[in-house]
Design a protein around this motif. Structure first.
Motif, PDB file in Angstrom:
ATOM      1  N   ASP A 376       0.801  -1.221   0.000  1.00 12.81           N
ATOM      2  CA  ASP A 376       0.000   0.000   0.000  1.00 12.81           C
ATOM      3  C   ASP A 376       0.836   1.275   0.000  1.00 12.81           C
ATOM      4  OD1 ASP A 376      -2.346  -1.525   0.145  1.00 12.81           O
ATOM      5  OD2 ASP A 376      -2.138  -1.698   2.322  1.00 12.81           O
ATOM      6  N   GLY A 377       2.152   1.146   0.027  1.00 12.91           N
ATOM      7  CA  GLY A 377       3.000   2.329   0.066  1.00 12.91           C
ATOM      8  C   GLY A 377       3.108   2.995  -1.293  1.00 12.91           C
ATOM      9  N   PRO A 378       3.954   4.013  -1.388  1.00  9.93           N
ATOM     10  CA  PRO A 378       4.155   4.696  -2.681  1.00  9.93           C
ATOM     11  C   PRO A 378       4.657   3.711  -3.732  1.00  9.93           C
ATOM     12  CG  PRO A 378       5.130   5.945  -0.868  1.00  9.93           C
ATOM     13  CD  PRO A 378       4.756   4.615  -0.307  1.00  9.93           C
ATOM     14  N   GLU A 379       4.137   3.835  -4.943  1.00  3.94           N
ATOM     15  CA  GLU A 379       4.542   2.931  -6.013  1.00  3.94           C
ATOM     16  C   GLU A 379       5.918   3.321  -6.536  1.00  3.94           C
ATOM     17  OE1 GLU A 379       1.842   0.764  -8.931  1.00  3.94           O
ATOM     18  OE2 GLU A 379       2.422   2.555 -10.019  1.00  3.94           O
ATOM     19  N   THR A 380       6.798   2.352  -6.615  1.00  2.00           N
ATOM     20  CA  THR A 380       8.159   2.595  -7.092  1.00  2.00           C
ATOM     21  C   THR A 380       8.175   2.708  -8.608  1.00  2.00           C
ATOM     22  OG1 THR A 380       9.012   1.259  -5.267  1.00  2.00           O
ATOM     23  CG2 THR A 380      10.513   1.697  -7.094  1.00  2.00           C
ATOM     24  N   PRO A 381       8.827   3.709  -9.182  1.00  2.00           N
ATOM     25  CA  PRO A 381       8.970   3.747 -10.641  1.00  2.00           C
ATOM     26  C   PRO A 381       9.641   2.457 -11.128  1.00  2.00           C
ATOM     27  CG  PRO A 381       9.675   5.824  -9.670  1.00  2.00           C
ATOM     28  CD  PRO A 381       9.462   4.874  -8.529  1.00  2.00           C
ATOM     29  N   GLY A 382       9.213   2.021 -12.286  1.00  2.00           N
ATOM     30  CA  GLY A 382       9.780   0.793 -12.829  1.00  2.00           C
ATOM     31  C   GLY A 382       8.790  -0.335 -12.930  1.00  2.00           C
ATOM     32  N   GLY A 383       7.598  -0.126 -12.366  1.00  2.00           N
ATOM     33  CA  GLY A 383       6.586  -1.159 -12.423  1.00  2.00           C
ATOM     34  C   GLY A 383       5.212  -0.604 -12.152  1.00  2.00           C
ATOM     35  N   SER A 384       4.205  -1.442 -12.303  1.00  2.00           N
ATOM     36  CA  SER A 384       2.830  -0.988 -12.179  1.00  2.00           C
ATOM     37  C   SER A 384       2.007  -1.999 -11.398  1.00  2.00           C
ATOM     38  CB  SER A 384       2.216  -0.794 -13.574  1.00  2.00           C
ATOM     39  OG  SER A 384       0.821  -0.659 -13.501  1.00  2.00           O
ATOM     40  N   ARG A 385       1.412  -1.551 -10.295  1.00  2.00           N
ATOM     41  CA  ARG A 385       0.521  -2.428  -9.541  1.00  2.00           C
ATOM     42  C   ARG A 385      -0.677  -2.849 -10.391  1.00  2.00           C
ATOM     43  NH1 ARG A 385       0.708   1.267  -4.492  1.00  2.00           N
ATOM     44  NH2 ARG A 385       2.560   0.512  -3.427  1.00  2.00           N
TER      45      ARG A 385
END
Length: 514
Positions: A376-385
């Motif tokens: 649930d944290g901030p989404e890391t660049p490099g991928g997509s939930r």
């Protein structure tokens, strides 16, 4: 003997003899047809000493019982779009193995391909053309790649088949390299390799046109090693050792050796070497070699062991290392093919050797992992939930043994994810060129579309962003660092690492010089 008049006895004998000969001829002809029939189904023939059924099918014929459910779904999907001018994508991987763990992985890869086909046809806002999926079995270790690749070339040249890309390509071998060269350089067919990771089967600055039209979605062995190096920055070279398979004609082994020797530069001991059988699934007698190797490892200062080998040999090595007499803790680091251990029944009794008390940690660079883009944290660049969730939802929908299911699915060992991403990338390239009045792109147009799959046109793969550079290679692709967890008996996610040592920016910009 009483003679019949007018030579009737002679004629009767001749007729009787002819009848017997004719009867025997029919018998032997039927026997020959039954025993030497090389056909398995339309487009599929028996080849080799094992009479393996190899060739290309639309799902009508399943090569192994484990594949029957997913092949049935592919056949049904293909039939449903037959009158809608579909573009064809082929999945080219070996389909049959005597190794149950490898057969399990082949099944997962076909499942990933089907889920990508289903999403393209039913969850893409009606984008065209619809996607037809062919299944191409080149035989064990790609032994019969040539006749099967020729079938694919014929499908690419056919105005009704409209083959526009070949995907899959899962094992880095010399035969694989020849198949890719034939498809791309000789026949002009775009290829999107899936789990293939060898560094020497790719286009590069040194060889920009070696395989024209080749795209890859998995991080290479050198990219995996760079990511592992950034994760294990506290590893001291003086406390490392390389254990490597020196068998020839295996591109995965060759480039993994080179990558690990670079990571272990400065190690005080030369690599410990072994040579696996020609068929890397054979057990051979390497357990004896590893048994003799362990005392030398124990007497060294090594704490980290880089293992450059295939899964069967890694299993054998870990078993012998688990029986060592020294009480030292070891971290064994390997490449992405180590994921096979999670489904290897022969390893199931050995998970205890990976507990804290037993003192062995097995860590490797996975091609993908479900936990990479969860939380649930901030989404890391490099991928997509969202991209991962789309696949996970499909796996839940179809991953069962019902009449409409494809068999039980798992996303934890990466094979389903990476093959799904391979087919999804091919579909992206095909559909990027179907605009305006263009309903079916040419092979060249599809191959050229790889040049645009970056930045805002990147592919949001379930295993991470796929941003292709000018050579068709994934730039700074996310690498999931995992370890084998003896409690769950699966690969546990440690964290993401990046070949460039940092995550990509929000635009997935491809930087010069790395």
């Amino acid at each position: 003997m009483k003679l019949l008049p007018d030579g009737r006895l002679y004629r009767a004998l001749v007729l009787g003899t002819a009848t017997v000969v004719l009867g025997l001829g029919v018998y032997f002809l039927v026997a020959w047809l039954v025993t030497d029939d090389t056909g398995c189904a339309h487009g599929v023939e028996k080849r080799g000493t094992k009479s393996e059924c190899t060739g290309v099918t639309d799902g009508s014929f399943h090569f192994a019982d484990a594949l029957a459910p997913v092949f049935g779904r592919i056949k049904a999907e293909n039939d449903s779009i037959a009158d809608k001018s579909p573009a064809t994508v082929a999945l080219m991987i070996p389909m049959i193995s005597d190794n149950p763990a490898e057969q399990h992985e082949f099944t997962e890869q076909v499942q990933g391909a089907y889920l990508a086909q289903y999403r393209a046809n039913h969850q893409a806002n009606g984008q065209r053309p619809p996607i037809r999926l062919l299944l191409a079995n080149p035989g064990r270790n790609y032994e019969f790649w040539e006749p099967v690749a020729q079938q694919l070339a014929d499908a690419a040249a056919s105005p009704t088949e409209n083959l526009r890309a070949v995907t899959g390509i899962n094992i880095s071998l010399k035969e694989t390299e020849k198949a890719i060269a034939f498809l791309t350089a000789a026949k002009g067919i775009p290829v999107v390799a899936g789990p293939m990771t060898a560094d020497d089967i790719m286009n590069s600055a040194a060889r920009p046109h070696a395989y024209p039209g080749l795209a890859r979605v998995a991080p290479s062995n050198s990219d995996q090693a760079a990511a592992l190096g950034s994760f294990g920055s506290d590893i001291k070279p003086a406390e490392t050792m390389v254990v490597e398979d020196v068998r020839e004609d295996d591109n995965y082994l060759t480039t993994l050796r080179q990558a690990f020797e670079k990571l272990a530069k400065g190690a005080p001991h030369a690599p410990e070497t072994f040579r696996s059988p020609t068929d890397f699934n054979d057990e051979g007698n390497l357990a004896n070699d590893f048994h003799q190797m362990v005392p030398d490892i124990c007497s060294s200062d090594a704490k980290t062991i880089y293992f450059a080998g295939r899964p069967v040999q890694l299993r054998q090595f870990l078993i012998e290392l688990g029986r060592r007499n020294c009480a030292k803790h070891y971290t064994v680091i390997s490449g992405s093919h180590a994921s096979t251990l999670t489904v290897d029944a022969k390893f199931q009794d050995q998970w205890g050797s990976l507990t804290a008390g037993a003192g062995i940690t097995v860590r490797y660079a996975a091609l993908a992992h479900p936990d990479s883009w969860s939380g649930d944290g901030p989404e890391t660049p490099g991928g997509s939930r969202r991209a991962y969730k789309e696949l996970a939802d499909l796996a839940t929908m179809f991953g069962n043994t019902s009449a409409t299911g494809i068999g039980r699915t798992s996303l934890s060992d990466s094979r389903t994810i990476i093959t799904y991403d391979s087919v999804t990338t091919a579909v992206s390239g095909i559909r990027n060129d179907t605009v305006g009045k263009v309903e079916m792109p040419t092979l060249d147009e599809v191959a050229n579309s790889w040049l645009r799959l970056h930045g805002g046109n990147r592919v949001n793969g379930a295993g991470g962003w796929i941003c292709l550079d000018q050579y068709g290679n994934p730039y700074n692709k996310a690498v999931a660092i995992v370890h084998l967890d003896p409690v769950t008996k699966s690969a546990a996610f440690d964290r993401l690492a990046w070949p460039a040592g940092r995550a990509p920016d929000a635009n997935c910009s491809i930087r010069t010089g790395g």
